[in-house]
Scaffold this motif. Structure first.
Motif, short mmCIF file in Angstrom:
data_model
loop_
_atom_site.label_atom_id
_atom_site.label_comp_id
_atom_site.label_asym_id
_atom_site.label_seq_id
_atom_site.Cartn_x
_atom_site.Cartn_y
_atom_site.Cartn_z
N LEU A 21 0.81 -1.21 0.00
CA LEU A 21 0.00 0.00 0.00
C LEU A 21 0.85 1.27 0.00
N PHE A 22 1.93 1.28 0.80
CA PHE A 22 2.75 2.49 0.94
C PHE A 22 3.90 2.55 -0.05
N GLY A 23 4.35 1.40 -0.55
CA GLY A 23 5.49 1.39 -1.45
C GLY A 23 6.80 1.53 -0.70
N ALA A 24 7.87 1.91 -1.42
CA ALA A 24 9.19 2.03 -0.81
C ALA A 24 9.89 3.32 -1.21
N ASP A 25 9.13 4.31 -1.67
CA ASP A 25 9.71 5.59 -2.08
C ASP A 25 9.69 6.57 -0.91
N GLY A 26 10.88 6.95 -0.45
CA GLY A 26 10.97 7.88 0.67
C GLY A 26 11.02 7.15 2.00
N TRP A 27 11.63 7.81 2.98
CA TRP A 27 11.79 7.13 4.27
C TRP A 27 10.48 6.96 5.02
N PRO A 28 9.44 7.83 4.90
CA PRO A 28 8.19 7.51 5.61
C PRO A 28 7.53 6.24 5.09
N ALA A 29 7.47 6.10 3.75
CA ALA A 29 6.88 4.89 3.19
C ALA A 29 7.73 3.66 3.50
N ARG A 30 9.05 3.83 3.46
CA ARG A 30 9.93 2.71 3.77
C ARG A 30 9.77 2.27 5.22
N LEU A 31 9.54 3.25 6.10
CA LEU A 31 9.38 2.93 7.51
C LEU A 31 8.03 2.29 7.80
N LEU A 32 6.96 2.86 7.25
CA LEU A 32 5.62 2.35 7.53
C LEU A 32 5.33 1.04 6.81
N GLY A 33 6.03 0.77 5.72
CA GLY A 33 5.75 -0.44 4.98
C GLY A 33 6.56 -1.65 5.40
N ASP A 34 7.54 -1.48 6.26
CA ASP A 34 8.37 -2.61 6.65
C ASP A 34 7.57 -3.59 7.49
N ALA A 35 7.64 -4.87 7.13
CA ALA A 35 6.86 -5.89 7.83
C ALA A 35 7.33 -6.09 9.26
#
Length: 415
Positions: free
Chosen positions: A82-96
């Protein structure tokens, strides 16, 4: 820390350990996109579940393309999709790993709360029993020794809250110290796969110890939908409920767990039954299309590689160990959450040791299961308070003795 009072020094030490061993390395690894391969597998399965309705690839070509988890594990990969991996907020919130950790900590908090309430009840009962002057009688009777015995009820007073106040603070600190230890902190930072299963099993046993079969069955359903390693927990929780709350409660918990697991697993299983069987059951046991990387020299693995029939011999030993644990649950069922967790930990440890394929890291799961209920304040039931078990040996037969006839007075006639 040395200048602080003992209570604040302990709390400060645990806080420093949490920051240094959990929070800092977890954030660094997440933002750098580094971790074990399990993290990428979960995130890919979440994306596949969102797009195709199944978390399994139809024809995996490499080990990294296998998903050796049940469909429930893919839910932790949905944030990445849903959040993807672009940018540190998305990378942080999307990590399992973050979502696995959140579920793990939430389950621990709920288990500590459940254990704390049980401890308060048990402590109140002991305090009432130890204060005979604070009991009021309701009816009369005679004790076996001849003295009066009456049903009693505790009279409310300030003594019981004073005794139970430390129960609500000590377990939180000890559980936090366990989370900061290498036993939990290392898998939490690099993988996090087994943490939700562990937390849900501990929560289910805590709820079963408080005689809440539906809630315990719901927690077991979530755990059983993640990995089939959690399936033995259903039998342990059912044995605990049968020994403490009755067979009907045990059946309610087992039924809730079965229905919930089926509701979470069947949609993906019916959509891709072949890949599920291949990747979830055959691959982890060494019978998949590719060799499993779980090749630690444990007894089951060594036996499986010893001879052509070694795999079947290891499987036979594994089944015998499972039957032995099941027999112990029937003959000596656990009476509290700590005893139930110990029985589950022993069963899982035997399974990991005797499985045809395994890793040393798998043994961390039974170790945490054995420690967490003790540290979270679970009340233990003293053996002296348990009713003695009936002996199944038949009593020796003895012939019934005839009742003595009443003696009639003899009448002597006068001469």
């Amino acid at each position: 820390m040395l200048a602080l009072p003992p209570r604040w020094a302990r709390a400060g030490s645990v806080a420093v350990a949490l920051v240094g061993a959990v929070l800092a390395p977890l954030l660094v690894l997440v933002l750098a996109g580094q971790g074990q391969s399990e993290v990428a597998v979960i995130e890919r399965s979440g994306e596949l579940l969102l797009r195709h309705g199944t978390p399994y690839l139809a024809e995996p070509q490499t080990v990294a393309e296998y998903t050796p988890y049940l469909p429930g594990m893919a839910l932790f990969g949905l944030p990445r999709a849903l959040f993807g991996a672009d940018g540190w907020p998305a990378r942080l919130l999307g990590d399992a790993r973050l979502w696995c950790t959140a579920v793990f900590l939430g389950c621990l908090a709920a288990a500590v709360r459940a254990h704390g309430r049980g401890a308060v009840t048990l402590t109140a009962a002991r305090a009432s029993a130890s204060a005979p002057g604070r009991l009021s009688s309701a009816s009369g009777g005679l004790a076996p020794g001849g003295g009066p015995t009456v049903p009693v009820r505790p009279v409310a007073g300030p003594a019981v809250p004073a005794l139970t106040a430390p129960v609500l603070t000590g377990p939180v600190l000890t559980v936090a110290a366990l989370v900061a230890s290498p036993l939990v902190a290392l898998p939490l930072c690099v993988s996090g796969v087994d943490l939700p299963l562990t937390g849900l099993c501990v929560l289910a046993l805590a709820l079963a110890g408080r005689a809440r079969p539906v809630a315990a069955g719901s927690a077991l359903a979530l755990a059983c939908a993640l990995k089939w390693t959690a399936w033995p927990a259903v039998a342990v929780a059912a044995a605990l409920l049968a020994a403490t709350a009755g067979r009907r409660a045990a059946l309610r918990a087992a039924g809730t767990a079965a229905v919930g697991t089926a509701a979470l697993v069947l949609p993906s299983a019916l959509r891709a039954p072949g890949p599920l069987v291949e990747q979830v059951f055959a691959f982890p046991t060494g019978r998949g299309g590719l060799p499993t990387p779980a090749s630690s020299p444990l007894p089951g693995r060594l036996l499986a590689d010893l001879a052509p029939g070694g795999w079947y011999a290891a499987l036979a030993l594994l089944l015998l160990a499972g039957l032995a644990v099941a027999r112990s649950l029937v003959r000596h069922p656990p009476r509290d959450a700590v005893a139930a967790a110990d029985r589950l930990a022993v069963g899982l440890a035997l399974a990991f040791l005797l499985a045809p394929a395994g890793r040393y890291g798998y043994l961390a799961l039974p170790a945490v299961l054995a420690l967490l209920p003790r540290l979270s304040g679970s009340p233990r039931i003293p053996r002296a308070s348990l009713a003695p078990r009936r002996s199944r040996r038949p009593r020796p037969w003895s012939a019934p003795t005839a009742a003595p006839r009443p003696r009639t007075p003899q009448v002597v006639s006068a001469p």
